[in-house]
Design a protein around this motif. Sequence first.
Motif, PDB file in Angstrom:
ATOM      1  N   LYS A   8       0.824  -1.196   0.000  1.00  0.00           N
ATOM      2  CA  LYS A   8       0.000   0.000   0.000  1.00  0.00           C
ATOM      3  C   LYS A   8       0.865   1.256   0.000  1.00  0.00           C
ATOM      4  O   LYS A   8       2.074   1.213   0.216  1.00  0.00           O
ATOM      5  CB  LYS A   8      -0.929   0.000   1.221  1.00  0.00           C
ATOM      6  CG  LYS A   8      -1.921  -1.148   1.231  1.00  0.00           C
ATOM      7  CD  LYS A   8      -2.919  -1.021   0.087  1.00  0.00           C
ATOM      8  CE  LYS A   8      -3.980  -2.115   0.166  1.00  0.00           C
ATOM      9  NZ  LYS A   8      -4.959  -2.013  -0.922  1.00  0.00           N
ATOM     10  N   LEU A   9       0.200   2.387  -0.185  1.00  0.00           N
ATOM     11  CA  LEU A   9       0.880   3.673  -0.253  1.00  0.00           C
ATOM     12  C   LEU A   9       1.511   4.019   1.095  1.00  0.00           C
ATOM     13  O   LEU A   9       0.856   4.046   2.129  1.00  0.00           O
ATOM     14  CB  LEU A   9      -0.125   4.744  -0.664  1.00  0.00           C
ATOM     15  CG  LEU A   9       0.383   6.148  -0.940  1.00  0.00           C
ATOM     16  CD1 LEU A   9       1.370   6.146  -2.099  1.00  0.00           C
ATOM     17  CD2 LEU A   9      -0.793   7.068  -1.263  1.00  0.00           C
ATOM     18  N   ILE A  11       3.308   6.870   3.360  1.00  0.00           N
ATOM     19  CA  ILE A  11       3.286   8.338   3.405  1.00  0.00           C
ATOM     20  C   ILE A  11       4.276   8.845   4.444  1.00  0.00           C
ATOM     21  O   ILE A  11       4.236   8.455   5.612  1.00  0.00           O
ATOM     22  CB  ILE A  11       1.874   8.863   3.721  1.00  0.00           C
ATOM     23  CG1 ILE A  11       0.905   8.456   2.607  1.00  0.00           C
ATOM     24  CG2 ILE A  11       1.894  10.381   3.884  1.00  0.00           C
ATOM     25  CD1 ILE A  11      -0.536   8.848   2.871  1.00  0.00           C
ATOM     26  N   LYS A  13       5.484  12.523   5.761  1.00  0.00           N
ATOM     27  CA  LYS A  13       5.175  13.940   5.689  1.00  0.00           C
ATOM     28  C   LYS A  13       6.393  14.802   6.054  1.00  0.00           C
ATOM     29  O   LYS A  13       7.250  14.390   6.837  1.00  0.00           O
ATOM     30  CB  LYS A  13       4.017  14.283   6.631  1.00  0.00           C
ATOM     31  CG  LYS A  13       2.690  13.654   6.229  1.00  0.00           C
ATOM     32  CD  LYS A  13       1.571  14.120   7.140  1.00  0.00           C
ATOM     33  CE  LYS A  13       0.234  13.541   6.705  1.00  0.00           C
ATOM     34  NZ  LYS A  13      -0.888  13.999   7.579  1.00  0.00           N
ATOM     35  N   ASP A 118      -4.667   6.705  -6.432  1.00  0.00           N
ATOM     36  CA  ASP A 118      -4.465   6.813  -4.988  1.00  0.00           C
ATOM     37  C   ASP A 118      -3.340   7.798  -4.693  1.00  0.00           C
ATOM     38  O   ASP A 118      -3.482   8.704  -3.855  1.00  0.00           O
ATOM     39  CB  ASP A 118      -4.141   5.435  -4.412  1.00  0.00           C
ATOM     40  CG  ASP A 118      -4.095   5.430  -2.880  1.00  0.00           C
ATOM     41  OD1 ASP A 118      -4.667   6.353  -2.258  1.00  0.00           O
ATOM     42  OD2 ASP A 118      -3.489   4.504  -2.311  1.00  0.00           O
ATOM     43  N   ALA A 119      -2.223   7.649  -5.396  1.00  0.00           N
ATOM     44  CA  ALA A 119      -1.081   8.539  -5.191  1.00  0.00           C
ATOM     45  C   ALA A 119      -1.418   9.966  -5.594  1.00  0.00           C
ATOM     46  O   ALA A 119      -1.109  10.920  -4.868  1.00  0.00           O
ATOM     47  CB  ALA A 119       0.123   8.027  -5.980  1.00  0.00           C
ATOM     48  N   THR A 121      -4.392  11.592  -5.952  1.00  0.00           N
ATOM     49  CA  THR A 121      -5.369  12.300  -5.112  1.00  0.00           C
ATOM     50  C   THR A 121      -4.827  12.540  -3.707  1.00  0.00           C
ATOM     51  O   THR A 121      -5.070  13.604  -3.119  1.00  0.00           O
ATOM     52  CB  THR A 121      -6.697  11.527  -5.038  1.00  0.00           C
ATOM     53  OG1 THR A 121      -6.454  10.182  -4.587  1.00  0.00           O
ATOM     54  CG2 THR A 121      -7.362  11.466  -6.415  1.00  0.00           C
ATOM     55  N   THR A 122      -4.078  11.590  -3.164  1.00  0.00           N
ATOM     56  CA  THR A 122      -3.495  11.779  -1.837  1.00  0.00           C
ATOM     57  C   THR A 122      -2.486  12.919  -1.850  1.00  0.00           C
ATOM     58  O   THR A 122      -2.462  13.768  -0.950  1.00  0.00           O
ATOM     59  CB  THR A 122      -2.815  10.481  -1.352  1.00  0.00           C
ATOM     60  OG1 THR A 122      -3.769   9.414  -1.328  1.00  0.00           O
ATOM     61  CG2 THR A 122      -2.232  10.661   0.046  1.00  0.00           C
ATOM     62  N   LYS A 125      -4.300  16.268  -2.119  1.00  0.00           N
ATOM     63  CA  LYS A 125      -4.928  16.609  -0.839  1.00  0.00           C
ATOM     64  C   LYS A 125      -3.894  17.112   0.164  1.00  0.00           C
ATOM     65  O   LYS A 125      -4.130  18.084   0.894  1.00  0.00           O
ATOM     66  CB  LYS A 125      -5.647  15.389  -0.262  1.00  0.00           C
ATOM     67  CG  LYS A 125      -6.936  15.004  -0.979  1.00  0.00           C
ATOM     68  CD  LYS A 125      -7.510  13.713  -0.414  1.00  0.00           C
ATOM     69  CE  LYS A 125      -8.738  13.264  -1.175  1.00  0.00           C
ATOM     70  NZ  LYS A 125      -9.253  11.966  -0.671  1.00  0.00           N
ATOM     71  N   MET A 126      -2.743  16.450   0.215  1.00  0.00           N
ATOM     72  CA  MET A 126      -1.715  16.830   1.181  1.00  0.00           C
ATOM     73  C   MET A 126      -1.163  18.237   0.909  1.00  0.00           C
ATOM     74  O   MET A 126      -0.860  18.985   1.828  1.00  0.00           O
ATOM     75  CB  MET A 126      -0.575  15.805   1.160  1.00  0.00           C
ATOM     76  CG  MET A 126      -0.943  14.469   1.767  1.00  0.00           C
ATOM     77  SD  MET A 126       0.360  13.213   1.562  1.00  0.00           S
ATOM     78  CE  MET A 126       1.688  13.917   2.550  1.00  0.00           C
TER      79      MET A 126
END
Length: 356
Positions: A8-9, A11, A13, A118-119, A121-122, A125-126
């Motif tokens: 899965k992705l 992340i 930050k 997924d990548a 849009t995430t 959003k970030m």
Amino acid sequence: MNSSATQKLNIQKVESSRIGQVDFSNLTFGSTFSDHMFECDYKDGTWQNPTIKPYGPLTISPAAKVFHYGQAVFEGMKAYKDDNGKVWLFRPQENFLRINKSSVRMAMPEFPRDIFFDALTTLVKMDKDWIKPGLGNSLYIRPFVMATQVGVGASPSTEYKFMILMSPAQAYYTGDVKVVIADHYSRSANGGVGAAKAAGNYGAQFFPTNLAREKGFQQVIWTDANNHEYLEEAGTMNVFFRVNDTLLTAPISDRILDGVTRKSVIALAKQDNIKVEERPVLVSEIVEAAKNGSLKEIFGAGTAAVISPVCAFSYKEDTFDLEKQDDGFAARFKKELLDIQYNRSEDPFDWRFEVV
């Protein structure tokens, strides 16, 4: 080649955003990048370790095949913020399909749809605060793929890196654009990679474009590689010609990019009951139309500038000025496209993709 992902992705930050260091009123297109980026590696026949991480440099071998055999493709797209603060993409499915089409042409593995969206849009959003409100402001998004296998043997790479970078952008003002119709250099040829967004396509354009600029022109309208009889693209954009009230543009082929803005303009024109002809367009007919006054407009269509009107063109020793059309097709299509992209009008085509 198997394009499945193994996890899965992931992340990671940033500890603190760089957004406060950016002067959003004075941006140079494509030079400032948002806090995060996405990367995913293709190894052992699968895409793996999809990761969003702080934007920063890469460590890559000088023997990576991208540097030696040019296996690299990319896309260009944008995110927009409407007057209510919602964020939208414009026809992202088309960009996803095209980057995979480009990859196949360059003997590179296709990227999975679920990881792409997924990548994408995430990531948006970030870094949504990097999208400033107001017509013309956007977040330019650059997905790309490059060959990373170490070795200079002349064969396709077995390893690749897929990445997405994002860059805040202002309204793209081109001013008056004067173009030269090519009669020697070519952008692409039958059987070549003109329909792919391959990095080398653009590198090969720089030299003839520099020659045009030395003569006071900003761009080149490319012609066919066989006899330079047919008009194909303008700079890095698809090109349209308005003869009287008919819109002409070259048909999609293995020489011409299937532009997202191009197909959107055609759809809008048909909705507005404007006659559109997708057919080979002769240099001679456009020169004759300029001479007899039936040539009303020439404009490029692409993601960065949306619509770029041409004020004059040169062919061989002759230069033809085009009268400015304040209520012309170019201005109309640009407004209609921007109104859809910024959620300021109805979207009868279902082109908008809501992110957040």
